[in-house]
Design a protein around this motif. Structure first.
Motif, PDB file in Angstrom:
ATOM      1  N   ASP A 154       0.852  -1.191   0.000  1.00 40.26           N
ATOM      2  CA  ASP A 154       0.000   0.000   0.000  1.00 40.26           C
ATOM      3  C   ASP A 154       0.883   1.234   0.000  1.00 40.26           C
ATOM      4  O   ASP A 154       1.981   1.234   0.560  1.00 40.26           O
ATOM      5  N   PHE A 155       0.367   2.305  -0.588  1.00 38.01           N
ATOM      6  CA  PHE A 155       1.114   3.555  -0.728  1.00 38.01           C
ATOM      7  C   PHE A 155       0.308   4.703  -0.146  1.00 38.01           C
ATOM      8  O   PHE A 155      -0.876   4.850  -0.448  1.00 38.01           O
ATOM      9  N   MET A 156       0.951   5.512   0.707  1.00 32.85           N
ATOM     10  CA  MET A 156       0.336   6.740   1.209  1.00 32.85           C
ATOM     11  C   MET A 156       1.146   7.910   0.661  1.00 32.85           C
ATOM     12  O   MET A 156       2.304   8.101   1.039  1.00 32.85           O
ATOM     13  N   PRO A 157       0.542   8.700  -0.239  1.00 34.41           N
ATOM     14  CA  PRO A 157       1.254   9.850  -0.795  1.00 34.41           C
ATOM     15  C   PRO A 157       1.351  10.969   0.250  1.00 34.41           C
ATOM     16  O   PRO A 157       0.740  10.877   1.318  1.00 34.41           O
ATOM     17  N   PRO A 158       2.077  12.044  -0.073  1.00 32.77           N
ATOM     18  CA  PRO A 158       2.236  13.109   0.920  1.00 32.77           C
ATOM     19  C   PRO A 158       0.960  13.889   1.210  1.00 32.77           C
ATOM     20  O   PRO A 158       0.830  14.483   2.277  1.00 32.77           O
ATOM     21  N   GLY A 159       0.025  13.905   0.294  1.00 33.45           N
ATOM     22  CA  GLY A 159      -1.212  14.660   0.506  1.00 33.45           C
ATOM     23  C   GLY A 159      -1.061  16.110   0.071  1.00 33.45           C
ATOM     24  O   GLY A 159      -0.102  16.483  -0.595  1.00 33.45           O
ATOM     25  N   LYS A 160      -2.024  16.907   0.479  1.00 32.03           N
ATOM     26  CA  LYS A 160      -2.017  18.328   0.105  1.00 32.03           C
ATOM     27  C   LYS A 160      -0.825  19.042   0.728  1.00 32.03           C
ATOM     28  O   LYS A 160      -0.405  18.732   1.831  1.00 32.03           O
ATOM     29  N   GLN A 161      -0.306  20.021  -0.013  1.00 31.99           N
ATOM     30  CA  GLN A 161       0.798  20.837   0.507  1.00 31.99           C
ATOM     31  C   GLN A 161       0.326  21.603   1.737  1.00 31.99           C
ATOM     32  O   GLN A 161      -0.783  22.137   1.750  1.00 31.99           O
ATOM     33  N   VAL A 162       1.159  21.633   2.744  1.00 29.44           N
ATOM     34  CA  VAL A 162       0.877  22.412   3.950  1.00 29.44           C
ATOM     35  C   VAL A 162       2.005  23.416   4.120  1.00 29.44           C
ATOM     36  O   VAL A 162       3.137  23.169   3.696  1.00 29.44           O
ATOM     37  N   PRO A 163       1.710  24.581   4.731  1.00 30.51           N
ATOM     38  CA  PRO A 163       2.747  25.615   4.847  1.00 30.51           C
ATOM     39  C   PRO A 163       3.995  25.169   5.596  1.00 30.51           C
ATOM     40  O   PRO A 163       5.102  25.506   5.221  1.00 30.51           O
ATOM     41  N   ASN A 164       3.819  24.400   6.677  1.00 24.76           N
ATOM     42  CA  ASN A 164       4.970  24.001   7.464  1.00 24.76           C
ATOM     43  C   ASN A 164       4.739  22.588   7.986  1.00 24.76           C
ATOM     44  O   ASN A 164       4.111  22.396   9.026  1.00 24.76           O
ATOM     45  N   LEU A 165       5.256  21.607   7.262  1.00 27.62           N
ATOM     46  CA  LEU A 165       5.040  20.212   7.616  1.00 27.62           C
ATOM     47  C   LEU A 165       5.632  19.874   8.977  1.00 27.62           C
ATOM     48  O   LEU A 165       5.022  19.146   9.758  1.00 27.62           O
ATOM     49  N   SER A 166       6.807  20.425   9.308  1.00 29.00           N
ATOM     50  CA  SER A 166       7.409  20.095  10.602  1.00 29.00           C
ATOM     51  C   SER A 166       6.530  20.582  11.750  1.00 29.00           C
ATOM     52  O   SER A 166       6.396  19.899  12.765  1.00 29.00           O
ATOM     53  N   SER A 167       5.890  21.730  11.603  1.00 25.57           N
ATOM     54  CA  SER A 167       4.973  22.215  12.649  1.00 25.57           C
ATOM     55  C   SER A 167       3.764  21.296  12.757  1.00 25.57           C
ATOM     56  O   SER A 167       3.274  21.030  13.851  1.00 25.57           O
ATOM     57  N   LEU A 168       3.284  20.819  11.629  1.00 25.19           N
ATOM     58  CA  LEU A 168       2.143  19.911  11.628  1.00 25.19           C
ATOM     59  C   LEU A 168       2.483  18.614  12.359  1.00 25.19           C
ATOM     60  O   LEU A 168       1.683  18.098  13.133  1.00 25.19           O
ATOM     61  N   LEU A 169       3.687  18.112  12.146  1.00 21.66           N
ATOM     62  CA  LEU A 169       4.089  16.868  12.789  1.00 21.66           C
ATOM     63  C   LEU A 169       4.342  17.030  14.287  1.00 21.66           C
ATOM     64  O   LEU A 169       4.370  16.060  15.021  1.00 21.66           O
ATOM     65  N   GLU A 170       4.511  18.274  14.743  1.00 17.64           N
ATOM     66  CA  GLU A 170       4.695  18.532  16.172  1.00 17.64           C
ATOM     67  C   GLU A 170       3.379  18.627  16.931  1.00 17.64           C
ATOM     68  O   GLU A 170       3.375  18.679  18.150  1.00 17.64           O
ATOM     69  N   THR A 171       2.258  18.661  16.213  1.00 20.73           N
ATOM     70  CA  THR A 171       0.962  18.702  16.875  1.00 20.73           C
ATOM     71  C   THR A 171       0.655  17.334  17.480  1.00 20.73           C
ATOM     72  O   THR A 171       1.299  16.338  17.155  1.00 20.73           O
ATOM     73  N   ARG A 172      -0.325  17.282  18.351  1.00 25.05           N
ATOM     74  CA  ARG A 172      -0.705  15.994  18.957  1.00 25.05           C
ATOM     75  C   ARG A 172      -1.081  14.965  17.896  1.00 25.05           C
ATOM     76  O   ARG A 172      -0.584  13.840  17.923  1.00 25.05           O
ATOM     77  N   PRO A 173      -1.938  15.327  16.907  1.00 24.20           N
ATOM     78  CA  PRO A 173      -2.244  14.330  15.866  1.00 24.20           C
ATOM     79  C   PRO A 173      -1.007  13.921  15.074  1.00 24.20           C
ATOM     80  O   PRO A 173      -0.867  12.769  14.683  1.00 24.20           O
ATOM     81  N   GLY A 174      -0.100  14.867  14.854  1.00 24.56           N
ATOM     82  CA  GLY A 174       1.123  14.544  14.125  1.00 24.56           C
ATOM     83  C   GLY A 174       2.005  13.578  14.879  1.00 24.56           C
ATOM     84  O   GLY A 174       2.587  12.667  14.306  1.00 24.56           O
ATOM     85  N   ARG A 175       2.106  13.776  16.190  1.00 24.37           N
ATOM     86  CA  ARG A 175       2.942  12.890  17.005  1.00 24.37           C
ATOM     87  C   ARG A 175       2.362  11.484  17.081  1.00 24.37           C
ATOM     88  O   ARG A 175       3.097  10.508  17.150  1.00 24.37           O
ATOM     89  N   THR A 176       1.048  11.379  17.077  1.00 19.60           N
ATOM     90  CA  THR A 176       0.441  10.046  17.171  1.00 19.60           C
ATOM     91  C   THR A 176       0.292   9.381  15.804  1.00 19.60           C
ATOM     92  O   THR A 176       0.135   8.166  15.739  1.00 19.60           O
ATOM     93  N   ALA A 177       0.371  10.156  14.731  1.00 23.77           N
ATOM     94  CA  ALA A 177       0.173   9.591  13.391  1.00 23.77           C
ATOM     95  C   ALA A 177       1.190   8.504  13.074  1.00 23.77           C
ATOM     96  O   ALA A 177       0.839   7.471  12.503  1.00 23.77           O
ATOM     97  N   PHE A 178       2.443   8.703  13.449  1.00 28.38           N
ATOM     98  CA  PHE A 178       3.459   7.723  13.089  1.00 28.38           C
ATOM     99  C   PHE A 178       3.293   6.424  13.855  1.00 28.38           C
ATOM    100  O   PHE A 178       3.577   5.353  13.333  1.00 28.38           O
ATOM    101  N   ALA A 179       2.792   6.498  15.061  1.00 28.57           N
ATOM    102  CA  ALA A 179       2.495   5.259  15.787  1.00 28.57           C
ATOM    103  C   ALA A 179       1.378   4.505  15.082  1.00 28.57           C
ATOM    104  O   ALA A 179       1.413   3.280  14.967  1.00 28.57           O
TER     105      ALA A 179
END
Length: 193
Positions: A154-179
């Motif tokens: 299965d493949f998950m593409p990057p999705g829509k462009q976001v202004p600051n991906l690193s900030s998005l990954l620092e959010t609670r949903p971002g931190r739990t997404a990788f788990a």
């Protein structure tokens, strides 16, 4: 996530540490880490065979060091653009899935995505939704998965462009997404920036 050292930016090492690396064994000794595979450059018909065999060896090596079934995800990154991280991520995912391991590969490089042409060559438009949509809660996990040419991949593409991906990954949903991504397959491989 297991970080695998498959190669190091030699120019970086020379600049930073005034180090000369003359062989794979020298690299392993200086880094004090094992080299799990030596992936050759594909330059002729014989080297193409060695290239694919190196990925089969890497798959086998990962299985041997994974006695407790603990390696569920691998992040692939590099020092500089053009070192082959996307090729490495895609070939490792294809090799894992060819052996029957249900594999999820995630294109986590939102600004330079490169997996789609290798894994879903029939699609000319960027696939959506993807990783950013999932992290933002705009799409459920299953909707962000796209079929590839291999049934167990299965493949998950990057999705829509976001202004600051690193900030998005620092959010609670971002931190739990990788788990949660780790549970998306028997093996999850993330092509990182």
């Amino acid at each position: 996530i297991l970080g695998i050292m498959l190669g190091i930016g030699l120019a970086f090492l020379r600049e930073r540490f005034d180090v000369r690396i003359r062989s794979v064994e020298d690299l392993s000794a200086r880094a004090q880490l094992p080299i799990l595979a030596n992936i050759p450059v594909r330059s002729n018909a014989r080297s193409v065979g060695a290239f694919f065999e190196a990925f089969r060896l890497l798959r086998t090596t990962l299985r041997f060091i994974d006695q407790a079934d603990s390696i569920r995800s691998i992040a692939v990154t590099s020092w500089a653009e053009g070192e082959g991280k996307t090729t490495l991520a895609s070939q490792l995912a294809l090799t894992m899935s060819a052996s029957g391991t249900h594999t999820l590969i995630v294109d986590g490089d939102a600004y330079r995505p490169g997996l789609q042409p290798q894994l879903v060559p029939s699609s000319t438009m960027p696939l959506e939704p993807g990783l950013s949509d999932y992290v933002l809660g705009a799409a459920p996990f299953e909707a962000c998965l796209h079929e590839t040419m291999v049934p167990t991949l299965d493949f998950m593409p990057p999705g829509k462009q976001v202004p600051n991906l690193s900030s998005l990954l620092e959010t609670r949903p971002g931190r739990t997404a990788f788990a949660e991504l780790r549970d998306g397959g028997e093996m999850t491989i993330i092509d990182c920036p």
